[in-house]
Design an enzyme around this catalytic site. Sequence first.
Site, PDB file in Angstrom:
ATOM      1  N   GLU B  60      -3.559  -2.676   0.011  1.00 27.16           N
ATOM      2  CA  GLU B  60      -3.092  -2.704   1.394  1.00 27.16           C
ATOM      3  C   GLU B  60      -3.245  -4.074   2.035  1.00 27.16           C
ATOM      4  O   GLU B  60      -2.418  -4.494   2.848  1.00 27.16           O
ATOM      5  CB  GLU B  60      -3.856  -1.651   2.219  1.00 27.16           C
ATOM      6  CG  GLU B  60      -3.640  -0.199   1.760  1.00 27.16           C
ATOM      7  CD  GLU B  60      -4.417   0.192   0.510  1.00 27.16           C
ATOM      8  OE1 GLU B  60      -5.313  -0.580   0.081  1.00 27.16           O
ATOM      9  OE2 GLU B  60      -4.140   1.269  -0.052  1.00 27.16           O
ATOM     10  N   HIS B 111      -0.172  10.091   8.423  1.00 28.70           N
ATOM     11  CA  HIS B 111      -1.403  10.847   8.182  1.00 28.70           C
ATOM     12  C   HIS B 111      -2.546  10.404   9.100  1.00 28.70           C
ATOM     13  O   HIS B 111      -3.665  10.167   8.653  1.00 28.70           O
ATOM     14  CB  HIS B 111      -1.839  10.746   6.717  1.00 28.70           C
ATOM     15  CG  HIS B 111      -0.874  11.354   5.737  1.00 28.70           C
ATOM     16  ND1 HIS B 111       0.410  10.898   5.580  1.00 28.70           N
ATOM     17  CD2 HIS B 111      -1.014  12.385   4.876  1.00 28.70           C
ATOM     18  CE1 HIS B 111       1.025  11.616   4.660  1.00 28.70           C
ATOM     19  NE2 HIS B 111       0.193  12.537   4.221  1.00 28.70           N
ATOM     20  N   ASP B 119      -8.155  16.562   2.578  1.00 33.59           N
ATOM     21  CA  ASP B 119      -8.650  15.319   1.973  1.00 33.59           C
ATOM     22  C   ASP B 119      -9.964  14.863   2.609  1.00 33.59           C
ATOM     23  O   ASP B 119     -10.738  14.142   1.991  1.00 33.59           O
ATOM     24  CB  ASP B 119      -7.603  14.200   2.091  1.00 33.59           C
ATOM     25  CG  ASP B 119      -6.625  14.214   0.911  1.00 33.59           C
ATOM     26  OD1 ASP B 119      -6.925  14.880  -0.097  1.00 33.59           O
ATOM     27  OD2 ASP B 119      -5.570  13.570   1.011  1.00 33.59           O
TER      28      ASP B 119
HETATM   29  C1  LIG Z   1      -7.543   2.379  -0.395  1.00 39.65           C
HETATM   30  C2  LIG Z   1      -6.709   3.535  -0.774  1.00 39.65           C
HETATM   31  N1  LIG Z   1      -5.369   3.418  -0.771  1.00 39.65           N
HETATM   32  C3  LIG Z   1      -4.592   4.477  -1.080  1.00 39.65           C
HETATM   33  C4  LIG Z   1      -5.149   5.685  -1.408  1.00 39.65           C
HETATM   34  C5  LIG Z   1      -4.263   6.896  -1.683  1.00 39.65           C
HETATM   35  N2  LIG Z   1      -4.342   7.245  -3.113  1.00 39.65           N
HETATM   36  C6  LIG Z   1      -5.131   8.253  -3.555  1.00 39.65           C
HETATM   37  S1  LIG Z   1      -5.104   8.423  -5.211  1.00 39.65           S
HETATM   38  C7  LIG Z   1      -3.992   7.163  -5.374  1.00 39.65           C
HETATM   39  C8  LIG Z   1      -3.498   6.763  -6.728  1.00 39.65           C
HETATM   40  C9  LIG Z   1      -4.620   6.439  -7.640  1.00 39.65           C
HETATM   41  O1  LIG Z   1      -4.161   6.037  -8.882  1.00 39.65           O
HETATM   42  P1  LIG Z   1      -5.184   5.866 -10.064  1.00 39.65           P
HETATM   43  O2  LIG Z   1      -6.305   4.995  -9.636  1.00 39.65           O
HETATM   44  O3  LIG Z   1      -4.420   5.438 -11.253  1.00 39.65           O
HETATM   45  O4  LIG Z   1      -5.793   7.315 -10.213  1.00 39.65           O
HETATM   46  P2  LIG Z   1      -5.335   8.501 -11.186  1.00 39.65           P
HETATM   47  O5  LIG Z   1      -3.976   8.202 -11.720  1.00 39.65           O
HETATM   48  O6  LIG Z   1      -6.337   8.499 -12.264  1.00 39.65           O
HETATM   49  O7  LIG Z   1      -5.396   9.749 -10.381  1.00 39.65           O
HETATM   50  C10 LIG Z   1      -3.673   6.616  -4.114  1.00 39.65           C
HETATM   51  C11 LIG Z   1      -2.738   5.515  -3.905  1.00 39.65           C
HETATM   52  C12 LIG Z   1      -6.555   5.772  -1.391  1.00 39.65           C
HETATM   53  N3  LIG Z   1      -7.194   6.929  -1.657  1.00 39.65           N
HETATM   54  N4  LIG Z   1      -7.302   4.694  -1.096  1.00 39.65           N
END
Ligand SMILES: Cc1ncc(C[n+]2csc(CCOP(=O)(O)OP(=O)(O)O)c2C)c(N)n1
Lengths: 287, 320
Positions: B60, B111, B119
């Site tokens: 971000e 959100h 969440d």
């Molecule tokens: C700082 C932040 N930005 C965005 C999110 C929203 N978010 C939750 S899970 C996710 C994707 C995560 O991908 P990855 O680390 O590859 O996890 P996995 O595929 O193993 O679930 C995002 C963007 C978040 N939780 N925290």
Amino acid sequence: MTEIKKLTNGEVEELTKLSNKLKEKCLAMIHNAKSGHPGGNLSALDLMLVLYKHIMNQCCEWDCSPEWDKRDRFVLSKGHASAALYCVLAECEYFGEDELMTFRKLGTRLQGHPGCNCAPGVEIPSGSLGQGLSMANGIALSLKLDKNPAKVFIMLGDGELQEGQVWEAAMSAAHYRLNNVIAIIDRNRLQIDGCTEDVKALEPLADKWRAFGWQVLEINGHDYGQIYGAYREAINISNEKTAPVVIIANTIKGKGVSFMEHNAGWHGKPTKQEEFIKAVEELRGKC
Amino acid sequence: MLTDNKAVSSLRQAYGETLVELGEENKNIVVLDADLACSTQTIRFQKAYPERFFNMGIAEQDAVGTAAGLAYSGKTAFFSTFAVFASGRAWDQVRCSVAHPNLNVKIVATHGGVTVGEDGASHQALEDISLMRSLPNMKVIIPADSVETRAVIRYVARTKGPFYVRLTRPNMPEIFNAKDYDFKPEARVLVPGKDLTIATYGETVVEALKCAEMLKEKGISAEVINVPVIKPLDESTIIESVKKTGVIMTVENHSVIGGLGSAVCETLSEKLPLPVRRVGVRDEFGQSGEYSELMKKYGLVAEKFMDDALALVEIKKKQL
Ligand SMILES: Cc1ncc(C[n+]2csc(CCOP(=O)(O)OP(=O)(O)O)c2C)c(N)n1
């Protein structure tokens, strides 16, 4: 180097059964809550299971035993894999299994993402990605100051590695020679908007960590022998060298349920009734 | 201006669709996201104009800085992610790279508030309006339904400078009539009244309207004001209303620290010191739960804040 112990066939068989049982539980929790993250829980579960069952020094009398200080720490940086963590913690008797079904409900200790005053066994809050490694480093520094030999295991998502803070922390761990930190990357190659390599490429990933001063191991994150071997080797390395260790575990998002596997669409949606039944049937067929 | 069509619709979808229209009309518009394009609905723009869409991954801070660079070079840059990450994670980047140079970056954060639901605390932005409102040059707008969302997105696209727009996760009942709704950056009286003023924005507008109905049955006449623009605050509309009613209650899906409640207190304490009651989340983090349960838990439904309204009217009576 110290010789590495191996899992017996019986232990592998037991882990396979347990993994399928816990995967079913994870999905039941998410189904019941009508919200959660099936894909990234199923990809991470085997790694957590072997860690808790065969590797970590644990203390499930949470915060109330003289042995507590000696426990190895586990930090879940990808906080959306909370269901898998809670299942493994209940399996290790940190709290009762009954509580699992309160997941994500109003008033629960099993918050959607690990929170404060959370269930016993949960070290730190997470959910905002990218923050875990820095906190793990802080814990590791404190252990060193206290001459405490405990290790800090920290699990990250691969998409999560796009956060700049992870690389700031990677530099800190190498700089402060935090050989008591063992990072595990759930390399399922998917995030929310698709493949990590399409959204914002991570490769060459192992080279990046090496360039940052880390010892790198790469394994299949669903092969219990390899997982166990990598943890043991990481512990050996950490006892013998001054560098932090990272295990890049190649995994499958949605592992164990055919229609969820390799499918980013199952990142963050609960199952419909028919889907849940189908998933359970598949997992039971594997036991 | 108000509708009685009873339809429920998605603010995020309205945002995504409006972006696509704007992208056609103005080739200078670019959109950035941080691995949440489906949730924020910027995916619609991505599909229509892939060359003007940039998924920055889960980064971000990088996204905000990149949006600033694009805006500096003459583009109108929209950036979307969840409110908690847009306002919190990237705050210093918003401050130094966007607000200080007064760049044309439109942060449309989805959100917001406790209505994120299951969440839990990590994902529930209850401080975002406070954080954004305190930045010089930054303007803050929160639409209440999909009709207002479309108009607000068009307004921020054509108005120079940085904006923070917060959208809600759940679908909301339509309040405004799409045929004659025309967004102006001001507060508007939706229901005139004389006994107390209720000022609100976003998801709680419908609840405030409900509360006014319930108060009417008790013989109390509440004036309901929609305040979509928290900054710059339309002080004259609020002051005019409070001059008439004598007391004001603010209602918001946000902390009582730093949001509309604070903005109203700041204005009234200097210009018309009369009793204010702030309804919102009281200096605590949120938690997991179903969103309608959380609205109740944090006192954001008409049935709950009606008591605050009655108490406020009592205070006024005692003072007279
Ligand atoms: C700082 C932040 N930005 C965005 C999110 C929203 N978010 C939750 S899970 C996710 C994707 C995560 O991908 P990855 O680390 O590859 O996890 P996995 O595929 O193993 O679930 C995002 C963007 C978040 N939780 N925290």
